[in-house]
Write a protein that holds these residues in place. Sequence first.
Motif, PDB file in Angstrom:
ATOM      1  N   GLU A 241      10.695  -3.823 -41.785  1.00 34.22           N
ATOM      2  CA  GLU A 241      11.400  -2.606 -41.408  1.00 34.22           C
ATOM      3  C   GLU A 241      10.833  -2.133 -40.091  1.00 34.22           C
ATOM      4  OE1 GLU A 241      11.684   0.542 -44.214  1.00 34.22           O
ATOM      5  OE2 GLU A 241      12.062  -0.799 -45.889  1.00 34.22           O
ATOM      6  N   GLY A 242      11.729  -1.729 -39.201  1.00 35.00           N
ATOM      7  CA  GLY A 242      11.232  -1.307 -37.907  1.00 35.00           C
ATOM      8  C   GLY A 242      12.211  -0.449 -37.145  1.00 35.00           C
ATOM      9  N   THR A 243      11.877  -0.266 -35.881  1.00 34.28           N
ATOM     10  CA  THR A 243      12.709   0.560 -35.018  1.00 34.28           C
ATOM     11  C   THR A 243      13.054  -0.185 -33.737  1.00 34.28           C
ATOM     12  OG1 THR A 243      10.748   1.592 -34.036  1.00 34.28           O
ATOM     13  CG2 THR A 243      11.792   2.755 -35.862  1.00 34.28           C
ATOM     14  N   VAL A 244      14.264   0.057 -33.300  1.00 38.49           N
ATOM     15  CA  VAL A 244      14.754  -0.460 -32.032  1.00 38.49           C
ATOM     16  C   VAL A 244      15.060   0.754 -31.178  1.00 38.49           C
ATOM     17  CG1 VAL A 244      16.570  -1.784 -30.879  1.00 38.49           C
ATOM     18  CG2 VAL A 244      15.738  -2.486 -33.136  1.00 38.49           C
ATOM     19  N   THR A 245      14.515   0.768 -29.965  1.00 37.88           N
ATOM     20  CA  THR A 245      14.738   1.893 -29.069  1.00 37.88           C
ATOM     21  C   THR A 245      15.595   1.454 -27.893  1.00 37.88           C
ATOM     22  OG1 THR A 245      12.647   2.920 -29.673  1.00 37.88           O
ATOM     23  CG2 THR A 245      13.621   3.624 -27.597  1.00 37.88           C
ATOM     24  N   PHE A 246      16.605   2.256 -27.625  1.00 35.50           N
ATOM     25  CA  PHE A 246      17.462   2.048 -26.462  1.00 35.50           C
ATOM     26  C   PHE A 246      17.131   3.134 -25.454  1.00 35.50           C
ATOM     27  CE2 PHE A 246      19.782   0.365 -30.053  1.00 35.50           C
ATOM     28  CZ  PHE A 246      20.252  -0.848 -29.575  1.00 35.50           C
ATOM     29  N   ILE A 247      16.867   2.747 -24.232  1.00 35.03           N
ATOM     30  CA  ILE A 247      16.708   3.712 -23.148  1.00 35.03           C
ATOM     31  C   ILE A 247      17.981   3.648 -22.320  1.00 35.03           C
ATOM     32  CG2 ILE A 247      15.479   4.287 -21.026  1.00 35.03           C
ATOM     33  CD1 ILE A 247      12.952   3.206 -22.353  1.00 35.03           C
ATOM     34  N   ILE A 248      18.631   4.784 -22.203  1.00 34.26           N
ATOM     35  CA  ILE A 248      19.824   4.885 -21.381  1.00 34.26           C
ATOM     36  C   ILE A 248      19.438   5.687 -20.147  1.00 34.26           C
ATOM     37  CG2 ILE A 248      22.226   5.668 -21.265  1.00 34.26           C
ATOM     38  CD1 ILE A 248      21.649   3.437 -23.328  1.00 34.26           C
TER      39      ILE A 248
ATOM     40  N   ASP B 200      11.260  13.648 -12.734  1.00 35.78           N
ATOM     41  CA  ASP B 200      11.341  14.480 -11.537  1.00 35.78           C
ATOM     42  C   ASP B 200      11.985  13.745 -10.367  1.00 35.78           C
ATOM     43  OD1 ASP B 200       9.384  12.680 -10.797  1.00 35.78           O
ATOM     44  OD2 ASP B 200       7.824  14.182 -10.507  1.00 35.78           O
ATOM     45  N   ASP B 201      12.751  12.703 -10.674  1.00 36.98           N
ATOM     46  CA  ASP B 201      13.318  11.873  -9.601  1.00 36.98           C
ATOM     47  C   ASP B 201      14.842  11.806  -9.619  1.00 36.98           C
ATOM     48  OD1 ASP B 201      13.648  10.360 -11.877  1.00 36.98           O
ATOM     49  OD2 ASP B 201      12.421   8.684 -11.194  1.00 36.98           O
ATOM     50  N   GLY B 202      15.513  12.652 -10.376  1.00 31.91           N
ATOM     51  CA  GLY B 202      16.967  12.652 -10.411  1.00 31.91           C
ATOM     52  C   GLY B 202      17.572  11.661 -11.387  1.00 31.91           C
ATOM     53  N   ILE B 203      16.728  10.924 -12.105  1.00 29.50           N
ATOM     54  CA  ILE B 203      17.233   9.972 -13.093  1.00 29.50           C
ATOM     55  C   ILE B 203      17.314  10.681 -14.437  1.00 29.50           C
ATOM     56  CG2 ILE B 203      16.751   7.840 -14.353  1.00 29.50           C
ATOM     57  CD1 ILE B 203      15.345   6.823 -11.806  1.00 29.50           C
ATOM     58  N   GLN B 204      18.483  10.560 -15.075  1.00 31.21           N
ATOM     59  CA  GLN B 204      18.634  11.032 -16.449  1.00 31.21           C
ATOM     60  C   GLN B 204      18.155   9.903 -17.345  1.00 31.21           C
ATOM     61  OE1 GLN B 204      22.940  11.670 -16.059  1.00 31.21           O
ATOM     62  NE2 GLN B 204      22.576  13.631 -17.067  1.00 31.21           N
ATOM     63  N   GLU B 205      17.326  10.213 -18.321  1.00 27.24           N
ATOM     64  CA  GLU B 205      16.827   9.191 -19.230  1.00 27.24           C
ATOM     65  C   GLU B 205      16.811   9.728 -20.652  1.00 27.24           C
ATOM     66  OE1 GLU B 205      12.796   6.533 -20.017  1.00 27.24           O
ATOM     67  OE2 GLU B 205      13.063   7.498 -18.071  1.00 27.24           O
ATOM     68  N   TYR B 206      17.394   8.961 -21.551  1.00 25.60           N
ATOM     69  CA  TYR B 206      17.421   9.306 -22.964  1.00 25.60           C
ATOM     70  C   TYR B 206      16.949   8.111 -23.774  1.00 25.60           C
ATOM     71  CZ  TYR B 206      20.014  13.471 -21.769  1.00 25.60           C
ATOM     72  OH  TYR B 206      20.376  14.678 -21.230  1.00 25.60           O
ATOM     73  N   GLN B 207      16.206   8.399 -24.845  1.00 24.84           N
ATOM     74  CA  GLN B 207      15.774   7.367 -25.794  1.00 24.84           C
ATOM     75  C   GLN B 207      16.488   7.606 -27.109  1.00 24.84           C
ATOM     76  OE1 GLN B 207      11.531   7.464 -26.256  1.00 24.84           O
ATOM     77  NE2 GLN B 207      11.160   6.443 -24.319  1.00 24.84           N
ATOM     78  N   ILE B 208      17.185   6.585 -27.568  1.00 28.31           N
ATOM     79  CA  ILE B 208      17.860   6.662 -28.853  1.00 28.31           C
ATOM     80  C   ILE B 208      17.248   5.583 -29.731  1.00 28.31           C
ATOM     81  CG2 ILE B 208      20.063   6.623 -30.077  1.00 28.31           C
ATOM     82  CD1 ILE B 208      20.275   7.030 -26.439  1.00 28.31           C
ATOM     83  N   THR B 209      16.768   5.981 -30.902  1.00 25.30           N
ATOM     84  CA  THR B 209      16.065   5.067 -31.791  1.00 25.30           C
ATOM     85  C   THR B 209      16.901   4.802 -33.035  1.00 25.30           C
ATOM     86  OG1 THR B 209      13.948   5.903 -30.982  1.00 25.30           O
ATOM     87  CG2 THR B 209      13.913   4.706 -33.060  1.00 25.30           C
ATOM     88  N   TYR B 210      16.916   3.536 -33.436  1.00 21.26           N
ATOM     89  CA  TYR B 210      17.626   3.086 -34.632  1.00 21.26           C
ATOM     90  C   TYR B 210      16.634   2.363 -35.535  1.00 21.26           C
ATOM     91  CZ  TYR B 210      22.057   4.098 -32.335  1.00 21.26           C
ATOM     92  OH  TYR B 210      23.099   4.739 -31.726  1.00 21.26           O
ATOM     93  N   SER B 211      16.774   2.538 -36.823  1.00 15.81           N
ATOM     94  CA  SER B 211      15.958   1.780 -37.780  1.00 15.81           C
ATOM     95  C   SER B 211      16.729   0.531 -38.176  1.00 15.81           C
ATOM     96  CB  SER B 211      15.631   2.626 -39.018  1.00 15.81           C
ATOM     97  OG  SER B 211      16.817   2.931 -39.721  1.00 15.81           O
ATOM     98  N   VAL B 212      15.975  -0.492 -38.574  1.00 22.02           N
ATOM     99  CA  VAL B 212      16.598  -1.753 -38.994  1.00 22.02           C
ATOM    100  C   VAL B 212      15.656  -2.452 -39.974  1.00 22.02           C
ATOM    101  CG1 VAL B 212      15.649  -3.136 -37.076  1.00 22.02           C
ATOM    102  CG2 VAL B 212      17.810  -3.823 -38.164  1.00 22.02           C
ATOM    103  N   GLY B 213      16.243  -3.141 -40.912  1.00 20.23           N
ATOM    104  CA  GLY B 213      15.474  -3.932 -41.865  1.00 20.23           C
ATOM    105  C   GLY B 213      15.763  -5.418 -41.682  1.00 20.23           C
TER     106      GLY B 213
END
Length: 150
Positions: free
Chosen positions: A69-76, A133-146
């Motif tokens: 079981e773990g997590t997968v992180t997407f950085i957008i 602080d550089d004008g980049i929008q960054e979001y982390q979305i995490t999903y669990s997976v087995g």
Amino acid sequence: MKPFLEAIQTKLATIPALKYIDEDSGQMDSYSPNPPAKFPCALIDITAMNFSNIGKDNTADPINRQTGEGTVTFIIGNMKLSNTSQRAPQSQKDNAWSIWTIIDDLHKAVHGWKPIAESGALMRTSHKRIRRDDGIQEYQITYSVGFANV
């Protein structure tokens, strides 16, 4: 994990707005203001994995079997070059808010989807903004997976 990551990368390629899709190797870290990625981008990382032993299968390699079981992180990430103030022109606001469409498209593509036969479905567990602080929008979305019998 390679087939798992490849399947995710192929799935994200169906999102036309994404210009760069890759495994996260720190492309958004310490490169201000010029990260080595095209925007908008999606970076993929298996950020944690825990395993439990479930026995042995002498016909398998390795013979010791586990579930995981773990997590997968997407950085957008996206370069935000315009604002979304109430008085800004609508086309400018639409462009500035485009990251939200990408995040929604990513969620529709992967939430509840099984990337490979040995994995379970990806299920969203968290979403957070990363301040920059550089004008980049960054979001982390995490999903669990087995994973089963690995």
